[in-house]
Design a protein around this motif. Structure first.
Motif, PDB file in Angstrom:
ATOM      1  N   ASN A   2       0.937  -1.175   0.039  1.00 37.72           N
ATOM      2  CA  ASN A   2       0.163  -0.069  -0.011  1.00 37.72           C
ATOM      3  C   ASN A   2       0.690   1.232   0.164  1.00 37.72           C
ATOM      4  OD1 ASN A   2      -2.314   1.408  -0.141  1.00 37.72           O
ATOM      5  ND2 ASN A   2      -3.003   0.672   1.725  1.00 37.72           N
ATOM      6  N   TYR A   5      -0.784   5.012  -0.361  1.00 42.14           N
ATOM      7  CA  TYR A   5      -1.242   5.492   0.866  1.00 42.14           C
ATOM      8  C   TYR A   5      -0.324   6.133   1.843  1.00 42.14           C
ATOM      9  CZ  TYR A   5      -3.903   5.608   5.400  1.00 42.14           C
ATOM     10  OH  TYR A   5      -4.541   5.988   6.511  1.00 42.14           O
ATOM     11  N   SER A   8       1.329   9.209   0.341  1.00 40.09           N
ATOM     12  CA  SER A   8       0.408  10.450   0.600  1.00 40.09           C
ATOM     13  C   SER A   8       0.470  10.934   2.241  1.00 40.09           C
ATOM     14  CB  SER A   8      -1.066   9.955   0.166  1.00 40.09           C
ATOM     15  OG  SER A   8      -1.985  10.987   0.326  1.00 40.09           O
ATOM     16  N   ASN A  39      -3.804  10.884  -3.897  1.00 40.00           N
ATOM     17  CA  ASN A  39      -5.294  10.521  -3.614  1.00 40.00           C
ATOM     18  C   ASN A  39      -6.146  10.385  -4.484  1.00 40.00           C
ATOM     19  OD1 ASN A  39      -4.222  10.473  -0.944  1.00 40.00           O
ATOM     20  ND2 ASN A  39      -4.726  12.483  -0.257  1.00 40.00           N
ATOM     21  N   ILE A  44      -7.877   7.217  -2.879  1.00 42.06           N
ATOM     22  CA  ILE A  44      -7.671   6.905  -1.157  1.00 42.06           C
ATOM     23  C   ILE A  44      -8.568   7.949  -0.608  1.00 42.06           C
ATOM     24  CG2 ILE A  44      -6.215   7.168   0.592  1.00 42.06           C
ATOM     25  CD1 ILE A  44      -4.100   6.819  -1.685  1.00 42.06           C
ATOM     26  N   LEU A  47      -7.733   9.754   3.002  1.00 48.11           N
ATOM     27  CA  LEU A  47      -6.600  10.798   3.072  1.00 48.11           C
ATOM     28  C   LEU A  47      -7.239  11.997   2.024  1.00 48.11           C
ATOM     29  CD1 LEU A  47      -3.436   8.886   2.895  1.00 48.11           C
ATOM     30  CD2 LEU A  47      -4.468   9.696   4.675  1.00 48.11           C
TER      31      LEU A  47
END
Length: 148
Positions: A2, A5, A8, A39, A44, A47
């Motif tokens: 990931n 994620y 970010s 994002n 995502i 976030l």
């Protein structure tokens, strides 16, 4: 792993820590923009809201309350849907609480109270882990009212 994620999240953390030091506004805005792009590109949801809240806080710290309110309203207008249901996470509650505090500072007590009532229904005390946040906003408002 990931990695998008984590990348970010790292950019958001670096932006907020750099902002606390009061350094490099162009670097902070660049980090927030890169995080927003990542994002959106990787979808995502959690976030995306956090990025909007960090951006709003940055503008508030820099003395731009109108930009803060605009970004909070943008956050609240975003349509977060996760697994077929609307996602109302911590960033939504923080946005509502900040909006209530901004309205209280402008003298709109009734609107601020109605927003906190919405917070109470969305995040009830015994069942929600975020109920502490709207209680803090409510106590700040009551404290400022008693001082006036």
């Amino acid at each position: 792993l990931n990695l998008p994620y984590l990348a970010s999240l790292g950019m958001l953390t670096l932006a907020s820590k750099t902002e606390e030091l009061g350094d490099q506004p162009e670097y902070i805005l660049d980090l927030l923009t890169r995080s927003s792009v990542l994002n959106c590109k990787c979808n995502i949801l959690a976030l995306q809201g956090n990025c909007a809240m960090v951006r709003a806080q940055v503008w508030s710290t820099w003395g731009r309350p109108i930009m803060n309110q605009t970004l909070i309203q943008l956050l609240l207008r975003l349509n977060f849907i996760q697994e077929g249901a609307p996602y109302q996470g911590e960033q939504t509650l923080i946005g509502l609480s900040n909006m209530a505090l901004n309205l209280e500072n402008e003298g709109n007590r009734d609107l601020a109270d109605s927003i906190l009532t919405v917070c109470q229904t969305l995040y009830p005390c015994p069942t929600s882990q975020y109920s502490k946040l709207w209680k803090i906003a409510k106590n700040k408002m009551l404290f400022s009212r008693h001082l006036a």
